[in-house]
Each structure stands twice: as structure tokens, then as C-alpha cells.
Design a protein around this motif. Structure first.
Motif, short mmCIF file in Angstrom:
data_model
loop_
_atom_site.label_atom_id
_atom_site.label_comp_id
_atom_site.label_asym_id
_atom_site.label_seq_id
_atom_site.Cartn_x
_atom_site.Cartn_y
_atom_site.Cartn_z
N UNK A 87 -20.42 5.70 -10.71
CA UNK A 87 -20.94 5.14 -11.97
C UNK A 87 -21.40 3.70 -11.79
N UNK A 88 -20.68 2.94 -10.96
CA UNK A 88 -21.09 1.55 -10.71
C UNK A 88 -22.39 1.51 -9.93
N UNK A 89 -22.50 2.33 -8.91
CA UNK A 89 -23.73 2.38 -8.09
C UNK A 89 -24.94 2.73 -8.94
N UNK A 90 -24.75 3.64 -9.89
CA UNK A 90 -25.88 4.07 -10.72
C UNK A 90 -26.41 2.96 -11.61
N UNK A 91 -25.57 1.96 -11.90
CA UNK A 91 -25.97 0.86 -12.78
C UNK A 91 -26.58 -0.30 -11.99
N UNK A 92 -26.17 -0.48 -10.73
CA UNK A 92 -26.67 -1.59 -9.92
C UNK A 92 -28.18 -1.49 -9.71
N UNK A 93 -28.86 -2.62 -9.49
CA UNK A 93 -30.29 -2.58 -9.16
C UNK A 93 -30.53 -1.66 -7.97
N UNK A 127 -6.83 -3.06 -6.80
CA UNK A 127 -7.71 -1.90 -6.81
C UNK A 127 -7.38 -0.98 -7.98
N UNK A 128 -6.13 -0.92 -8.38
CA UNK A 128 -5.78 -0.17 -9.58
C UNK A 128 -6.33 -0.86 -10.82
N UNK A 129 -6.32 -2.20 -10.80
CA UNK A 129 -6.88 -2.94 -11.91
C UNK A 129 -8.38 -2.68 -12.04
N UNK A 130 -9.09 -2.68 -10.92
CA UNK A 130 -10.53 -2.44 -10.95
C UNK A 130 -10.85 -1.05 -11.49
N UNK A 131 -9.96 -0.10 -11.23
CA UNK A 131 -10.18 1.27 -11.71
C UNK A 131 -10.19 1.32 -13.23
N UNK A 132 -9.61 0.31 -13.89
CA UNK A 132 -9.55 0.27 -15.34
C UNK A 132 -10.61 -0.64 -15.96
N UNK A 133 -11.50 -1.17 -15.12
CA UNK A 133 -12.58 -2.03 -15.60
C UNK A 133 -13.81 -1.16 -15.87
N UNK A 134 -14.43 -1.34 -17.00
CA UNK A 134 -15.62 -0.56 -17.33
C UNK A 134 -16.69 -0.79 -16.26
#
Length: 360
Positions: free
Chosen positions: A171-177, A134-141
């Protein structure tokens, strides 16, 4: 005694290729190892003392494949290790279970390889920085993560986003369909405590399918890299390259302009950040940089200084006479780089693009 030892080492070296291309022939009911897993077990069993010659003979692709398998191998039961070793090296046996993980792999590689090769291999294995998934995912664009999640089940997406920091999840939710994002929001609202087994399966999927491919394929956007290169050109070189690029590829030229952070962009610093920059900069360099600056930039810097300091700086600029354009460019690049360094340390805030504005 020396000759037999050398022969045994040579025999072991020749076994690695065989191991990597054969399936495990284990008794019924025991875990069946793949070829790469068999090679990883052997290298872990040989350890630091006996594995040095083999590591030295492997190329980068073999090192990478073997290291990835070793780092995710987990615990291999002692009887399975012993059966494998007996099959390939006769009387060689294991004294106990072997634990393959990131730390053990890194320690082993450090015994035989230069630090830069070890760091490169481990960075590729681990993917983005972080101690856990989960820390790794936090650093993924967010664009990269959203592109992966859009093909997953909505419930899986909901679990993943529930483990992220709210600002990253937003930010991820805003990009998803839109239909998917709304479904995910509803599932997150109804979500109860996630069972440990479910969470472990999601983590394993992310680790094997997403992080491994991300570490092998992810690289910085070429336009971002080129914008940083353009930032370090002197004015004449930048103009020459940008003019040619505009003729050949106007779209790329405009994107690079957007990503560039130039001396003129320093006027977008807030007052606190500007004053922090002024405290760190050499005043002689500042005078040279402002000598060739626009009136807007000059007024910005002078306005963030005390009246006495501003007057002294103006006097210095007037007294220095003509200044070579190359010296002005070097001083301005130095200020821009200093601003970037301070921003990286969290001491000042600069907006990332020309379109990004700060609101207070």
C-alpha cells in the motif's frame, strides 16, 4: 531536621529550570549533555522519594519535554551523573549508572501524576501502538508513512519497507511517486542482509524524526469524526445539518456522506456477518428498526433468517401498529453501533466506505 530538608527540596526545585537551559560542563572526552538531558539525569537520580515535589510543580509542556528526553536517554555513566550532581547540589552523588527508558519513565510518572495524565504523556512519547519500531510503523496509515518516506533516500525506503508486512509495504509503494517506487523495488530485489548498525541508525532516525513528530501532530481526519457524529443523529437532525452543509460546503458534505455508515448500509454485509448480527440483536428492537426501513433492507434481513423466524418477525411488525419515528431512529442507530462493535471484535466484516465492495 525537618526545616533543612524542606530547604534542600526547594533548592533542588529551583535547579530544574537552570539545568534545562545550560550545556553540560564535562571533562574533555566525556559525553556532553544538552540542557534537557541534564534535567532528565537529575530527575532520574532523585528518584521516587525526592522528586515528587519537583514533578508536581512542572506544567504539561515541561512534563512532556522532560519525559521524552528521559525515555530516550539510555545509559548515563556513573561518573557523568556524579559530576552533574556535584556541580548543582554540592555533595549529592550517584551510586551508579542510570538507565532512562520508556518503562522507567512511566513507573516514575505514575508515582506523582494521575493515570490519565501519565497515559497521555506516554502515548505521545510512544506514538502508534507497538512494542518496537517496526510494530509501530505497522500501525501508521500508509498515506502518512508514504508522505514521510518520499523525501528519504531510496535505499532507506527500501530498508524500511523490507521490515514491514507485505500488504502494508504494498500500500505504501502504491502511493509513492512512480520513479521512486520503481527504484525502491529494484533496491529491495538486490538487497542483502542489512547490517545491524545500519538498521539501528534507521530505527533511531524514524524514532526521533518521524514518530516524535507524528505523536505530536497526528490527529484523526475531521471528516471521519464528523461522519461518526452524523451517524448518531436522528433522521430529522441529520437531514437538517446535511442540508445546511450542502449549501455552505458541498464538497465536505459529500465526503461526510461517503464516510458515513448508516442503517441502509447494513445490506452490504455478507450473509455470515448478517446472521451474526441477527443472533446478537434484540428481536423487539429489530422489529422496530425494520418497521421504518425500506423494502430492500427488510428483504435483506428477512432473507438471512429462517422461514419460521422471518414469519414471526413480520407478524410482530404488523401487530405493533404505528411506531414513533424517534423510536425507529434509535433502534436503527443501535443496530449500526452493534455492527460496528462486532466488526471491531473481528466477528463480522463491514466495508469502510460506500464505494468499497467485498469480493469472494
Amino acid at each position: 531536621m525537618a526545616a533543612p530538608a524542606k530547604k534542600a527540596s526547594t533548592d533542588v526545585e529551583s535547579l530544574v529550570a537552570t539545568l534545562a537551559n545550560r550545556q553540560s560542563e564535562t571533562p574533555k572526552g566525556q559525553k556532553q549533555l544538552t540542557g534537557p538531558e541534564r534535567a532528565a539525569v537529575l530527575m532520574l537520580a532523585l528518584g521516587e522519594q525526592h522528586g515528587a515535589k519537583i514533578w508536581a510543580l512542572l506544567d504539561d509542556d515541561e512534563l512532556r519535554q522532560l519525559s521524552i528526553v528521559m525515555s530516550t536517554l539510555g545509559t548515563v555513566e556513573a561518573n557523568l551523573v556524579e559530576n552533574l550532581l556535584l556541580e548543582f547540589v554540592g555533595r549529592l552523588s550517584a551510586s551508579g549508572a542510570i538507565l532512562g527508558n520508556y518503562d522507567a519513565t512511566e513507573r516514575l510518572l505514575q508515582q506523582y501524576l494521575p493515570p490519565e495524565r501519565v497515559n497521555g504523556i506516554m502515548d505521545e512519547i510512544r506514538g502508534p501502538a507497538g512494542r518496537n519500531m517496526w510494530e509501530k510503523l505497522a500501525n501508521v496509515q500508509e498515506e502518512v508513512l508514504a508522505n514521510y518516506l518520499k523525501n528519504e533516500y531510496p535505499q532507506t525506503v527500501a530498508v524500511v519497507l523490507s521490515k514491514l508486512q507485505p500488504e502494508h509495504a504494498a500500500r505504501v509503494l502504491a502511493i509513492l511517486p512512480e520513479d521512486l517506487s520503481l527504484d525502491v523495488v529494484n533496491r529491495m530485489l538486490r538487497m542483502e542482509a542489512v547490517q545491524k548498525e545500519v538498521l539501528e541508525r534507521v530505527e533511531q532516525t524514524l524514532r526521533t524524526e518521524f514518530m516524535s513528530s507524528l505523536s505530536q501532530t497526528h490527529r484523526r481526519d475531521a471528516h471521519e469524526v464528523m461522519a461518526e457524529i452524523f451517524n448518531n443523529f436522528d433522521r430529522q437532525t441529520e437531514t437538517r445539518f446535511m442540508t445546511s452543509l450542502e449549501e455552505a460546503n458541498r464538497e465536505s458534505a459529500e465526503r461526510i456522506k461517503t464516510l458515513m455508515f448508516t442503517f441502509d448500509d447494513l445490506v452490504r454485509l455478507d450473509s455470515g456477518s448478517a446472521q451474526t448480527l441477527l443472533r446478537n440483536v434484540d428481536k423487539d428492537k429489530l422489529a422496530v428498526a425494520l418497521k421504518g426501513a425500506s423494502e430492500t433492507v427488510r428483504e435483506f434481513f428477512l432473507g438471512n433468517m429462517s422461514s419460521r423466524a422471518a414469519k414471526m418477525l413480520v407478524d410482530d411488525m404488523q401487530s405493533m401498529g404505528p411506531v414513533r419515528l424517534r423510536d425507529v431512529d434509535e433502534a436503527q442507530v443501535m443496530l449500526v453501533n452493534m455492527a460496528k462493535d462486532l466488526a471491531a471484535k473481528g466477528e463480522i466484516v463491514i466495508s469502510k466506505t460506500r464505494d468499497e465492495e467485498l469480493v469472494y
